[in-house]
Design a protein around this motif. Structure first.
Motif, PDB file in Angstrom:
ATOM      1  N   ARG A  13       6.138  10.085  -1.070  1.00 14.76           N
ATOM      2  CA  ARG A  13       6.769  10.404   0.113  1.00 14.76           C
ATOM      3  C   ARG A  13       5.786  11.414   0.653  1.00 14.76           C
ATOM      4  O   ARG A  13       6.300  12.620   0.230  1.00 14.76           O
ATOM      5  N   VAL A  14       5.001  11.158   1.212  1.00 13.90           N
ATOM      6  CA  VAL A  14       3.907  12.299   1.761  1.00 13.90           C
ATOM      7  C   VAL A  14       3.548  12.180   3.365  1.00 13.90           C
ATOM      8  O   VAL A  14       2.892  12.902   3.744  1.00 13.90           O
ATOM      9  N   GLN A  15       4.457  11.216   3.973  1.00 13.79           N
ATOM     10  CA  GLN A  15       4.272  11.464   5.394  1.00 13.79           C
ATOM     11  C   GLN A  15       5.595  11.700   5.869  1.00 13.79           C
ATOM     12  O   GLN A  15       6.697  11.297   5.212  1.00 13.79           O
ATOM     13  N   GLY A  16       5.733  12.408   7.158  1.00 17.45           N
ATOM     14  CA  GLY A  16       6.954  12.825   7.611  1.00 17.45           C
ATOM     15  C   GLY A  16       7.565  14.238   7.031  1.00 17.45           C
ATOM     16  O   GLY A  16       8.643  14.364   7.275  1.00 17.45           O
ATOM     17  N   VAL A  17       6.789  14.860   5.926  1.00 17.58           N
ATOM     18  CA  VAL A  17       7.432  16.073   5.191  1.00 17.58           C
ATOM     19  C   VAL A  17       6.448  17.302   5.289  1.00 17.58           C
ATOM     20  O   VAL A  17       6.476  18.085   4.495  1.00 17.58           O
ATOM     21  N   GLY A  18       5.303  16.982   6.461  1.00 17.38           N
ATOM     22  CA  GLY A  18       4.457  18.260   6.478  1.00 17.38           C
ATOM     23  C   GLY A  18       3.348  18.288   5.653  1.00 17.38           C
ATOM     24  O   GLY A  18       2.987  19.307   5.406  1.00 17.38           O
ATOM     25  N   TYR A  19       2.913  17.113   4.937  1.00 17.47           N
ATOM     26  CA  TYR A  19       2.198  17.369   4.121  1.00 17.47           C
ATOM     27  C   TYR A  19       0.567  17.284   4.510  1.00 17.47           C
ATOM     28  O   TYR A  19      -0.008  18.293   4.013  1.00 17.47           O
ATOM     29  N   TRP A  35     -11.392  17.783   5.416  1.00 13.29           N
ATOM     30  CA  TRP A  35     -10.251  16.957   6.578  1.00 13.29           C
ATOM     31  C   TRP A  35      -9.359  16.465   5.806  1.00 13.29           C
ATOM     32  O   TRP A  35      -9.271  16.084   4.622  1.00 13.29           O
ATOM     33  N   VAL A  36      -8.088  15.963   6.682  1.00 11.12           N
ATOM     34  CA  VAL A  36      -7.054  15.241   5.894  1.00 11.12           C
ATOM     35  C   VAL A  36      -6.347  14.322   7.154  1.00 11.12           C
ATOM     36  O   VAL A  36      -6.561  14.740   8.070  1.00 11.12           O
ATOM     37  N   ARG A  37      -5.943  13.281   6.760  1.00 12.83           N
ATOM     38  CA  ARG A  37      -5.436  12.245   7.473  1.00 12.83           C
ATOM     39  C   ARG A  37      -4.376  11.485   6.876  1.00 12.83           C
ATOM     40  O   ARG A  37      -4.287  11.094   5.716  1.00 12.83           O
ATOM     41  N   ASN A  38      -3.332  11.046   7.784  1.00 12.53           N
ATOM     42  CA  ASN A  38      -2.247   9.939   7.314  1.00 12.53           C
ATOM     43  C   ASN A  38      -2.898   8.691   7.450  1.00 12.53           C
ATOM     44  O   ASN A  38      -4.028   8.293   8.296  1.00 12.53           O
ATOM     45  N   ARG A  39      -2.632   7.685   6.483  1.00 11.92           N
ATOM     46  CA  ARG A  39      -3.124   6.311   6.638  1.00 11.92           C
ATOM     47  C   ARG A  39      -1.949   5.453   6.942  1.00 11.92           C
ATOM     48  O   ARG A  39      -0.753   5.858   6.617  1.00 11.92           O
ATOM     49  N   ARG A  40      -2.062   4.136   7.280  1.00 14.85           N
ATOM     50  CA  ARG A  40      -1.104   3.275   8.016  1.00 14.85           C
ATOM     51  C   ARG A  40      -0.336   2.884   6.922  1.00 14.85           C
ATOM     52  O   ARG A  40       0.762   2.451   7.165  1.00 14.85           O
ATOM     53  N   ASP A  41      -0.923   3.004   5.551  1.00 11.08           N
ATOM     54  CA  ASP A  41      -0.252   2.496   4.521  1.00 11.08           C
ATOM     55  C   ASP A  41       0.735   3.294   3.985  1.00 11.08           C
ATOM     56  O   ASP A  41       1.453   2.948   2.720  1.00 11.08           O
ATOM     57  N   GLY A  42       0.817   4.649   4.504  1.00 12.36           N
ATOM     58  CA  GLY A  42       1.786   5.763   4.110  1.00 12.36           C
ATOM     59  C   GLY A  42       1.499   6.414   3.268  1.00 12.36           C
ATOM     60  O   GLY A  42       2.049   7.601   2.862  1.00 12.36           O
ATOM     61  N   SER A  43      -0.026   6.475   2.831  1.00 14.04           N
ATOM     62  CA  SER A  43      -0.554   7.553   2.259  1.00 14.04           C
ATOM     63  C   SER A  43      -1.183   8.555   2.983  1.00 14.04           C
ATOM     64  O   SER A  43      -1.252   8.467   4.243  1.00 14.04           O
ATOM     65  N   VAL A  44      -1.737   9.583   2.213  1.00 10.44           N
ATOM     66  CA  VAL A  44      -2.622  10.644   2.861  1.00 10.44           C
ATOM     67  C   VAL A  44      -3.839  10.813   2.504  1.00 10.44           C
ATOM     68  O   VAL A  44      -3.979  10.630   1.069  1.00 10.44           O
ATOM     69  N   HIS A  64       1.369  18.003  -6.265  1.00  7.76           N
ATOM     70  CA  HIS A  64       3.006  18.535  -5.967  1.00  7.76           C
ATOM     71  C   HIS A  64       3.341  18.516  -4.675  1.00  7.76           C
ATOM     72  O   HIS A  64       4.423  18.259  -4.064  1.00  7.76           O
ATOM     73  N   GLY A  65       2.497  19.222  -3.557  1.00  7.63           N
ATOM     74  CA  GLY A  65       2.672  19.230  -2.387  1.00  7.63           C
ATOM     75  C   GLY A  65       3.713  20.270  -1.991  1.00  7.63           C
ATOM     76  O   GLY A  65       4.106  20.807  -2.549  1.00  7.63           O
ATOM     77  N   PRO A  66       3.963  20.016  -0.617  1.00  4.78           N
ATOM     78  CA  PRO A  66       5.159  20.768  -0.151  1.00  4.78           C
ATOM     79  C   PRO A  66       6.434  20.489  -0.587  1.00  4.78           C
ATOM     80  O   PRO A  66       6.590  19.318  -1.107  1.00  4.78           O
ATOM     81  N   SER A  67       7.448  21.426  -0.221  1.00  3.94           N
ATOM     82  CA  SER A  67       8.899  21.107  -1.093  1.00  3.94           C
ATOM     83  C   SER A  67       9.325  19.786  -0.708  1.00  3.94           C
ATOM     84  O   SER A  67       9.993  19.344  -1.743  1.00  3.94           O
ATOM     85  N   PHE A  68       9.302  19.167   0.362  1.00  2.00           N
ATOM     86  CA  PHE A  68       9.924  18.053   0.882  1.00  2.00           C
ATOM     87  C   PHE A  68       9.300  16.733   0.379  1.00  2.00           C
ATOM     88  O   PHE A  68       9.954  15.554   0.479  1.00  2.00           O
ATOM     89  N   ALA A  69       7.992  16.813   0.010  1.00  2.00           N
ATOM     90  CA  ALA A  69       7.047  15.655  -0.702  1.00  2.00           C
ATOM     91  C   ALA A  69       7.765  15.437  -1.917  1.00  2.00           C
ATOM     92  O   ALA A  69       8.094  16.078  -2.646  1.00  2.00           O
ATOM     93  N   HIS A  70       7.370  14.019  -2.160  1.00  2.00           N
ATOM     94  CA  HIS A  70       7.555  13.604  -3.573  1.00  2.00           C
ATOM     95  C   HIS A  70       6.108  12.784  -3.982  1.00  2.00           C
ATOM     96  O   HIS A  70       6.001  11.628  -3.201  1.00  2.00           O
ATOM     97  N   VAL A  71       5.376  13.376  -4.499  1.00  2.00           N
ATOM     98  CA  VAL A  71       4.009  12.513  -4.836  1.00  2.00           C
ATOM     99  C   VAL A  71       4.070  11.717  -6.178  1.00  2.00           C
ATOM    100  O   VAL A  71       4.488  12.078  -7.245  1.00  2.00           O
ATOM    101  N   ASP A  72       3.829  10.626  -6.121  1.00  2.00           N
ATOM    102  CA  ASP A  72       3.570   9.537  -7.103  1.00  2.00           C
ATOM    103  C   ASP A  72       2.237   9.528  -7.716  1.00  2.00           C
ATOM    104  O   ASP A  72       2.299   9.579  -9.102  1.00  2.00           O
ATOM    105  N   THR A  73       1.225   9.419  -6.894  1.00  2.00           N
ATOM    106  CA  THR A  73      -0.205   9.416  -7.480  1.00  2.00           C
ATOM    107  C   THR A  73      -1.079  10.072  -6.410  1.00  2.00           C
ATOM    108  O   THR A  73      -0.961  10.394  -5.445  1.00  2.00           O
ATOM    109  N   VAL A  74      -2.244  10.508  -7.238  1.00  2.00           N
ATOM    110  CA  VAL A  74      -3.359  11.643  -6.606  1.00  2.00           C
ATOM    111  C   VAL A  74      -4.597  10.687  -7.301  1.00  2.00           C
ATOM    112  O   VAL A  74      -4.638  11.021  -8.192  1.00  2.00           O
ATOM    113  N   ALA A  75      -5.381   9.911  -6.255  1.00  2.00           N
ATOM    114  CA  ALA A  75      -6.700   9.496  -6.912  1.00  2.00           C
ATOM    115  C   ALA A  75      -7.605  10.091  -6.262  1.00  2.00           C
ATOM    116  O   ALA A  75      -7.411  10.514  -5.109  1.00  2.00           O
TER     117      ALA A  75
END
Length: 99
Positions: A13-19, A35-44, A64-75
């Motif tokens: 949960r990394v979009q819509g939470v200020g990631y 740089w940083v960007r959102n991807r249409r698949d819901g990832s950042v 970990h990300g910001p407080s409202f995020a829930h990070v599942d994986t970082v590749a």
């Protein structure tokens, strides 16, 4: 100085939470380039360039990300300096449009 350029993809949960804004702030405070960007698949997706230890610390913070995020994986994978060309002209670190 040992420099590194790493490209990361963060899923969860990394979009819509200020990631993206959080990544931009953290990278600027850490004096990283990239740089940083959102991807249409819901990832950042992000690119970090700078001293290897600072890049590694940034990637660790992304797990970990910001407080409202829930990070599942970082590749992460190595990237080359050409990937920095995606930045906006004159920017050290850019927030790019969604792809």
């Amino acid at each position: 100085m040992n420099t590194a350029i790493r490209q990361v993809t963060i899923r969860g949960r990394v979009q819509g939470v200020g990631y993206r804004a959080w990544v931009e702030h953290q990278a600027r405070v850490s004096r990283l380039e990239g740089w940083v960007r959102n991807r249409r698949d819901g990832s950042v997706e992000a690119l970090f360039a700078g001293p290897a230890d600072v890049v590694s610390e940034m990637i660790a913070r992304c797990r970990h990300g910001p407080s409202f995020a829930h990070v599942d994986t970082v590749a992460e994978e190595p990237a080359d300096a050409d990937a920095l060309n995606l930045r906006l002209a004159g920017d050290r670190f850019s927030v790019l449009p969604t792809i």
